[in-house]
Design a protein around this motif. Structure first.
Motif, short mmCIF file in Angstrom:
data_model
loop_
_atom_site.label_atom_id
_atom_site.label_comp_id
_atom_site.label_asym_id
_atom_site.label_seq_id
_atom_site.Cartn_x
_atom_site.Cartn_y
_atom_site.Cartn_z
N ALA A 129 7.54 -27.74 18.82
CA ALA A 129 7.81 -26.96 17.52
C ALA A 129 6.35 -26.54 17.03
O ALA A 129 6.36 -25.56 16.46
N ALA A 130 5.45 -27.49 17.05
CA ALA A 130 4.04 -27.17 16.34
C ALA A 130 3.65 -26.10 17.12
O ALA A 130 3.01 -25.13 16.31
N ILE A 131 3.69 -25.95 18.32
CA ILE A 131 3.29 -24.60 19.01
C ILE A 131 3.97 -23.41 18.62
O ILE A 131 3.32 -22.31 18.34
N PHE A 132 5.15 -23.52 18.58
CA PHE A 132 6.18 -22.35 18.32
C PHE A 132 5.63 -21.83 16.62
O PHE A 132 5.47 -20.70 16.23
N GLN A 133 5.43 -23.11 15.97
CA GLN A 133 5.17 -22.58 14.34
C GLN A 133 3.47 -21.72 14.43
O GLN A 133 3.55 -21.15 13.49
N ARG A 134 2.60 -22.33 15.28
CA ARG A 134 1.47 -21.64 15.01
C ARG A 134 1.44 -20.38 15.81
O ARG A 134 0.71 -19.26 15.33
N LEU A 135 2.44 -20.17 16.83
CA LEU A 135 2.51 -18.65 17.07
C LEU A 135 3.16 -17.88 16.22
O LEU A 135 2.88 -16.90 15.90
N ASP A 136 4.11 -18.27 15.42
CA ASP A 136 4.68 -17.74 14.50
C ASP A 136 3.81 -17.04 13.19
O ASP A 136 3.85 -16.15 12.78
N THR A 137 3.05 -18.25 12.83
CA THR A 137 1.74 -17.76 11.86
C THR A 137 0.82 -16.87 12.25
O THR A 137 0.68 -15.92 11.69
N LEU A 138 0.44 -17.16 13.70
CA LEU A 138 -0.50 -15.89 13.87
C LEU A 138 0.20 -14.50 14.07
O LEU A 138 -0.37 -13.43 14.11
N GLU A 139 1.22 -14.63 14.48
CA GLU A 139 2.23 -13.18 14.60
C GLU A 139 2.27 -12.53 13.14
O GLU A 139 2.12 -11.43 12.96
N ARG A 140 2.75 -13.46 12.04
CA ARG A 140 2.80 -12.92 10.79
C ARG A 140 1.26 -12.40 10.35
O ARG A 140 1.33 -11.36 9.63
N LYS A 141 0.23 -13.00 10.68
CA LYS A 141 -1.09 -12.86 10.31
C LYS A 141 -1.38 -11.35 11.07
O LYS A 141 -1.88 -10.56 10.19
N GLN A 142 -1.00 -11.16 12.14
CA GLN A 142 -1.15 -9.99 13.05
C GLN A 142 -0.58 -8.70 12.26
O GLN A 142 -1.05 -7.86 12.21
N LEU A 143 0.78 -9.03 11.84
CA LEU A 143 1.66 -7.98 11.45
C LEU A 143 0.95 -7.53 10.02
O LEU A 143 1.04 -6.42 9.65
N GLU A 144 0.50 -8.44 9.21
CA GLU A 144 -0.03 -8.26 8.11
C GLU A 144 -1.40 -7.33 8.13
O GLU A 144 -1.45 -6.49 7.53
N THR A 145 -2.14 -7.89 9.01
CA THR A 145 -3.36 -7.16 9.41
C THR A 145 -3.12 -5.56 9.75
O THR A 145 -3.61 -4.74 9.47
N ASP A 146 -1.94 -5.55 10.88
CA ASP A 146 -1.49 -4.14 11.18
C ASP A 146 -0.99 -3.22 10.01
O ASP A 146 -1.52 -2.07 10.01
N GLY A 147 -0.40 -3.83 9.30
CA GLY A 147 0.10 -3.27 8.18
C GLY A 147 -0.92 -2.78 7.22
O GLY A 147 -0.80 -1.67 6.49
N LYS A 148 -1.99 -3.28 6.96
CA LYS A 148 -3.12 -2.99 6.00
C LYS A 148 -3.66 -1.73 6.69
O LYS A 148 -3.97 -0.73 5.80
N HIS A 149 -3.71 -1.73 7.90
CA HIS A 149 -4.61 -0.59 8.36
C HIS A 149 -3.63 0.78 8.73
O HIS A 149 -4.18 1.90 8.79
N LEU A 150 -2.40 0.48 8.37
CA LEU A 150 -1.28 1.56 8.51
C LEU A 150 -0.92 2.12 7.01
O LEU A 150 -0.25 3.26 7.20
N ARG A 151 -1.62 1.88 6.22
CA ARG A 151 -1.34 2.17 4.76
C ARG A 151 -1.90 3.43 4.58
O ARG A 151 -3.14 3.84 5.02
N PRO A 152 -1.30 4.46 3.83
CA PRO A 152 -1.83 5.62 3.68
C PRO A 152 -3.12 5.64 2.79
O PRO A 152 -3.06 5.03 1.75
N ILE A 153 -4.13 6.48 2.99
CA ILE A 153 -5.28 6.42 2.18
C ILE A 153 -4.62 7.43 0.87
O ILE A 153 -4.36 8.52 1.19
N PRO A 154 -5.16 6.83 -0.11
CA PRO A 154 -4.92 7.87 -1.46
C PRO A 154 -5.82 8.90 -1.56
O PRO A 154 -7.04 8.73 -1.14
N ILE A 155 -5.33 9.98 -1.86
CA ILE A 155 -6.05 11.22 -1.96
C ILE A 155 -6.56 11.27 -3.35
O ILE A 155 -5.81 11.09 -4.58
N LEU A 156 -7.85 11.29 -3.68
CA LEU A 156 -8.63 11.42 -5.31
C LEU A 156 -8.59 12.74 -5.59
O LEU A 156 -8.85 13.72 -4.88
#
Length: 156
Positions: A129-156
């Motif tokens: 269970a501890a290993i699965f929890q760590r993998l889940d946490t890493l996956e969530r962090k990766q998805l959050e990081t990927d999501g930040k890079h995919l956000r549209p850049i605001p046009i000023l």
């Protein structure tokens, strides 16, 4: 079905037929019928003749979506896609109860092997269970990081 001795199934052969549906580990009626050496129809008729032995937390019928997911993930169940009858899923308790309604020495032996497989898989999940929890946490962090890079850049 792979057997080690007469009537003794390899644990992997059983474990490959255990799925998680609705948050519980289950086996599909067709797989159980094959293991018990009976027709699926006969297995389901035995269950219907004994409804008091199979409450919803022992046995439940799959929805269309659940059936489609099982078919997608398991090639050996592909013929379920065209079945007019929705398959039933049996929890560990339902498998245990099947031995009493199917009767016979084979049913008892197969049920013991199936329940041992459920227990073995549950133990594996608990011990890791501890290993699965760590993998889940890493996956969530990766998805959050990927999501930040995919956000549209605001046009000023």
């Amino acid at each position: 079905m792979e057997k080690t001795d007469v009537g003794v199934l390899k644990p992997e052969a059983i474990q490959s037929k255990i799925f998680t549906i609705r948050g519980v580990q289950v086996m599909i009626d067709r797989d159980l019928a094959e293991l018990y050496g009976v027709e699926t129809k006969a297995l389901n008729q035995a269950v219907k003749r004994n409804p008091e032995r199979f409450p919803k937390h022992y046995c439940f019928q799959l929805t269309n979506l659940e059936r489609d997911e099982v078919v997608t993930n398991c090639d050996h169940l592909s013929n379920l896609r065209f079945s007019y009858q929705m398959p039933y899923a049996f929890t560990e308790f339902g498998v245990s109860m099947l031995a009493s309604v199917l009767r016979g020495e084979t049913a008892a032996k197969i049920s013991i092997q199936i329940i041992d497989s459920f227990v073995s898989m549950r133990r594996f999940l608990y011990e890791n269970a501890a290993i699965f929890q760590r993998l889940d946490t890493l996956e969530r962090k990766q998805l959050e990081t990927d999501g930040k890079h995919l956000r549209p850049i605001p046009i000023l």
